[in-house]
Motif scaffolding. Structure first.
Motif, mmCIF file in Angstrom:
data_model
loop_
_atom_site.group_PDB
_atom_site.id
_atom_site.type_symbol
_atom_site.label_atom_id
_atom_site.label_comp_id
_atom_site.label_asym_id
_atom_site.label_seq_id
_atom_site.Cartn_x
_atom_site.Cartn_y
_atom_site.Cartn_z
ATOM 1 N N HIS A 1 -25.355 19.104 -70.334
ATOM 2 C CA HIS A 1 -25.115 18.171 -68.975
ATOM 3 C C HIS A 1 -25.991 18.467 -67.911
ATOM 4 N N ALA A 2 -26.753 19.799 -67.964
ATOM 5 C CA ALA A 2 -27.660 19.699 -66.724
ATOM 6 C C ALA A 2 -28.724 18.703 -66.995
ATOM 7 N N PRO A 3 -29.335 18.230 -65.814
ATOM 8 C CA PRO A 3 -30.316 17.337 -65.388
ATOM 9 C C PRO A 3 -31.682 17.808 -66.150
ATOM 10 N N PHE A 4 -32.584 16.960 -66.729
ATOM 11 C CA PHE A 4 -33.837 17.349 -67.036
ATOM 12 C C PHE A 4 -34.839 17.421 -65.895
ATOM 13 N N GLY A 5 -35.877 18.676 -65.700
ATOM 14 C CA GLY A 5 -36.800 18.488 -64.791
ATOM 15 C C GLY A 5 -36.650 19.968 -63.975
ATOM 16 N N ILE A 6 -37.955 20.103 -63.402
ATOM 17 C CA ILE A 6 -38.085 21.321 -62.753
ATOM 18 C C ILE A 6 -38.965 21.189 -61.652
ATOM 19 N N PRO A 7 -38.944 21.911 -60.226
ATOM 20 C CA PRO A 7 -39.856 21.841 -59.422
ATOM 21 C C PRO A 7 -41.214 22.453 -59.484
ATOM 22 N N SER A 8 -42.167 22.174 -59.584
ATOM 23 C CA SER A 8 -43.575 22.680 -59.766
ATOM 24 C C SER A 8 -44.550 22.606 -58.860
ATOM 25 N N ILE A 9 -44.532 21.468 -57.938
ATOM 26 C CA ILE A 9 -45.629 21.127 -57.122
ATOM 27 C C ILE A 9 -46.446 22.228 -56.477
ATOM 28 N N GLU A 10 -45.365 23.250 -55.954
ATOM 29 C CA GLU A 10 -46.059 24.459 -55.247
ATOM 30 C C GLU A 10 -46.869 25.685 -56.083
ATOM 31 N N VAL A 11 -46.635 25.518 -57.475
ATOM 32 C CA VAL A 11 -47.164 26.483 -58.063
ATOM 33 C C VAL A 11 -48.043 26.490 -59.198
ATOM 34 N N ALA A 12 -48.337 24.852 -59.616
ATOM 35 C CA ALA A 12 -49.030 24.112 -60.297
ATOM 36 C C ALA A 12 -50.441 24.759 -60.339
ATOM 37 N N PHE A 13 -51.351 24.848 -59.330
ATOM 38 C CA PHE A 13 -52.732 25.309 -59.244
ATOM 39 C C PHE A 13 -52.676 26.884 -59.672
ATOM 40 N N PRO A 14 -51.844 27.541 -58.803
ATOM 41 C CA PRO A 14 -51.887 29.078 -59.330
ATOM 42 C C PRO A 14 -51.343 29.328 -60.604
ATOM 43 N N LEU A 15 -50.567 28.795 -61.163
ATOM 44 C CA LEU A 15 -50.157 28.984 -62.454
ATOM 45 C C LEU A 15 -51.408 28.692 -63.489
ATOM 46 N N MET A 16 -51.850 27.591 -63.242
ATOM 47 C CA MET A 16 -53.067 27.147 -64.183
ATOM 48 C C MET A 16 -54.213 28.255 -64.072
ATOM 49 N N TRP A 17 -54.371 28.477 -62.944
ATOM 50 C CA TRP A 17 -55.812 29.339 -62.702
ATOM 51 C C TRP A 17 -55.467 30.606 -63.172
ATOM 52 N N THR A 18 -54.310 31.131 -62.918
ATOM 53 C CA THR A 18 -54.084 32.443 -63.440
ATOM 54 C C THR A 18 -53.934 32.664 -65.181
ATOM 55 N N GLN A 19 -53.424 31.843 -65.516
ATOM 56 C CA GLN A 19 -53.253 31.599 -66.990
ATOM 57 C C GLN A 19 -54.398 31.045 -67.855
ATOM 58 N N PHE A 20 -55.052 30.014 -67.231
ATOM 59 C CA PHE A 20 -56.354 29.702 -68.036
ATOM 60 C C PHE A 20 -57.601 29.545 -67.410
#
Length: 415
Positions: free
Chosen positions: A313-332
Motif C-alpha cells: 500500500h505504500a506509494p512508489f518514490g523517494i526524495p533524492s534531489i539533494e543527494v544525487a550528485f554526492p551519491l554519484m560522485w562518491t560511488q562512481f
C-alpha cells in the motif's frame, strides 16, 4: 548586482581562480574583485545541474512538497533548473496553470522552474491536451509521467503534434498490463518474499513499442528512468538506426538493487522498481559509452506516514534531489571521471531538450554550483530542504556536496 567568487577551481585543475558575476551574467575570470566577495574555499566550480524529472507536487499535493520546498531542495542539491512533472491535482494541462507556476517560482529565488505539461487531457491518455497553447505558456516538455500511455495511436498523434512544435515527449515506458500489481522487480527476491513482481519485460516491451512510434513519426522521444539492461539495449540499437530517442537513468537504479527489499521496507519501493545487480552494472556501462544521455532523479517526495505503510500500500518514490550528485560522485566518480559525470548532470540533459550546453564562459548566464569533492559528510534527512525527510541513503558518508548554488546571478543556496 555584482558578485566575485574567489579561491575556486575549474574541474580537474589545481589552480585557484576568481569568477566575477554581474547583472545575472558571467563577467569574466580573474578580474579585480567587485561587489560582494564570496570565498569558494577551494571548491570545484561547474555549471549548475539540470534536472529533467522532478515531482514538486504543487498544485494540490503540497502536504508532500511545494514549489518553495522542492526548489529550495533542488538548489541545495546544486541544481539551477528543474523540469517538474505534471501529475498534480489538478493535472498541469492548463496554460494558465503553467504560467502561474512559473510566476510563483520566479519570485521564490531558488532553482529555476521549467514546467512540463500533460500530453493528454487529465493524463487520461485519450485526448491530446492543448499542446500549442501549453508551449506558448512556457511548458518545455510533454509527458503523461505518473501514467503509462496505453493507446499507441494517441501517443503517435502526440508525438507528431509535439514534433511540429519542436518539443520533446517523455514517457514512462512500462506496459501496465504486464506490470499489473507488481510492487518490486519480478525475480528471485520477489519470489522469496512472496510479493507481486513487475517483470523487466514490462519496461522492454513498452520501450520497443515507443521506439517504433518515434521511428514512424520522426519525433523526439525521451525515455524516463530506464531500469533494465534489455531496455537500454533497445535504446542503444535505436540510436544506431538514427531514431531520435534519448534516455535518462536515476541514481537509485545505479546504487540500489532489489536485494534492498529483503527487509520489506517500502523506503525502497520505486517505479520502475529496483532491479538486479546485472541491470545496474549494464546501466553504468551505458553512462560510460554514451547510450544513456543524462542522469535524472525522479525526485518523488511523500509524507512519512504514506511511506511507512506496508509494501502493498505504500506509494512508489523517494526524495533524492539533494543527494544525487554526492551519491554519484562518491560511488562512481573514479569510474566515470568528473567531466563525464558533470556532463550527465548538465550538458547531456540540455541536449535532450535541445537547449544550449551550459558553460562558464564570459557572457553566459550565471548559473553555477561549487562542489566540495573531498569532504565526506553523512546524509542527514532531518536537514533536507524537501518536506520528505527520509532517504534510503541516510547515514551514508558522501563526498561532492554543493556549497554554493547561483541561479541567474543570485545566490540560491549557501551552506
Amino acid at each position: 548586482m555584482t558578485i566575485t567568487i574567489t579561491n575556486i577551481r575549474r574541474p580537474n585543475s589545481d589552480t585557484p581562480e576568481t569568477l566575477t558575476i554581474e547583472n545575472g551574467l558571467i563577467k569574466g575570470w580573474n578580474l579585480p574583485a567587485e561587489g560582494e566577495t564570496i570565498d569558494g574555499n577551494g571548491a570545484t566550480v561547474a555549471p549548475a545541474l539540470l534536472e529533467l524529472h522532478a515531482h514538486l507536487r504543487e498544485p494540490g499535493q503540497e502536504v508532500k512538497e511545494d514549489l518553495a520546498s522542492g526548489l529550495a531542495a533542488a538548489a541545495a542539491g546544486g541544481y539551477g533548473t528543474v523540469v517538474c512533472m505534471p501529475n498534480t491535482s489538478p493535472v498541469i494541462d492548463d496554460p494558465a496553470l503553467v504560467r502561474a507556476l512559473i510566476e510563483k517560482a520566479d519570485a521564490l529565488g531558488f532553482a529555476r522552474l521549467k514546467p512540463s505539461a500533460a500530453l493528454t487531457k487529465g493524463q487520461q491518455g485519450k485526448q491530446l491536451a492543448e499542446l500549442s497553447l501549453l508551449r506558448e505558456a512556457g511548458a518545455v516538455m510533454f509527458t503523461d509521467d505518473g501514467r503509462t500511455n496505453e493507446d499507441a495511436r494517441v501517443l503517435r498523434l502526440g508525438l507528431e503534434y509535439a514534433h511540429s512544435l519542436g518539443m520533446v515527449v517523455s514517457v514512462h515506458a512500462e506496459d501496465a498490463t504486464l506490470r499489473a500489481d507488481g510492487v518490486m522487480n519480478e525475480g528471485a527476491v520477489s519470489e522469496a518474499l512472496g510479493l507481486p513482481g513487475n517483470p523487466a519485460a514490462a519496461e522492454a516491451a513498452r520501450v520497443a513499442r515507443d521506439i517504433e512510434i518515434a521511428a514512424l513519426t520522426g519525433a523526439r522521444l525521451h525515455v524516463q528512468h530506464l531500469s533494465t539492461a534489455r531496455a537500454l539495449d533497445l535504446v542503444r540499437d535505436a540510436k544506431a538506426r538514427g531514431v531520435p530517442v534519448t534516455c535518462e537513468v536515476c541514481p537509485h537504479h545505479l546504487t540500489l538493487t532489489d536485494e534492498a527489499l529483503r527487509g520489506f521496507d517500502p523506503m525502497f519501493k520505486v517505479a520502475p522498481p529496483l532491479r538486479t545487480q546485472v541491470d545496474a552494472e549494464h546501466l553504468l556501462a551505458g553512462l560510460l559509452d554514451g547510450s544513456v544521455d543524462c542522469l535524472a532523479t525522479d525526485h518523488a517526495p511523500h509524507t512519512r506516514a504514506e511511506k511507512e505503510q506496508d509494501m502493498l500500500h505504500a506509494p512508489f518514490g523517494i526524495p533524492s534531489i539533494e543527494v544525487a550528485f554526492p551519491l554519484m560522485w562518491t560511488q562512481f566518480g573514479e569510474v566515470l571521471g568528473l567531466e563525464r559525470l558533470l556532463h550527465l548532470f548538465t550538458g547531456g540533459a540540455a541536449r535532450v531538450m535541445g537547449w544550449p550546453e551550459p558553460t562558464l564562459d564570459a557572457g553566459q548566464p550565471a548559473d553555477l554550483v561549487l562542489l566540495d569533492l573531498d569532504t565526506a559528510r553523512p546524509v542527514t534527512p532531518a536537514e533536507f530542504r524537501s518536506k520528505a525527510k527520509f532517504s534510503p541513503w541516510a547515514g551514508q558518508e558522501l563526498r561532492g556536496w554543493p556549497t554554493l548554488t547561483v541561479v541567474g546571478g543570485r545566490v540560491a543556496y549557501r551552506r
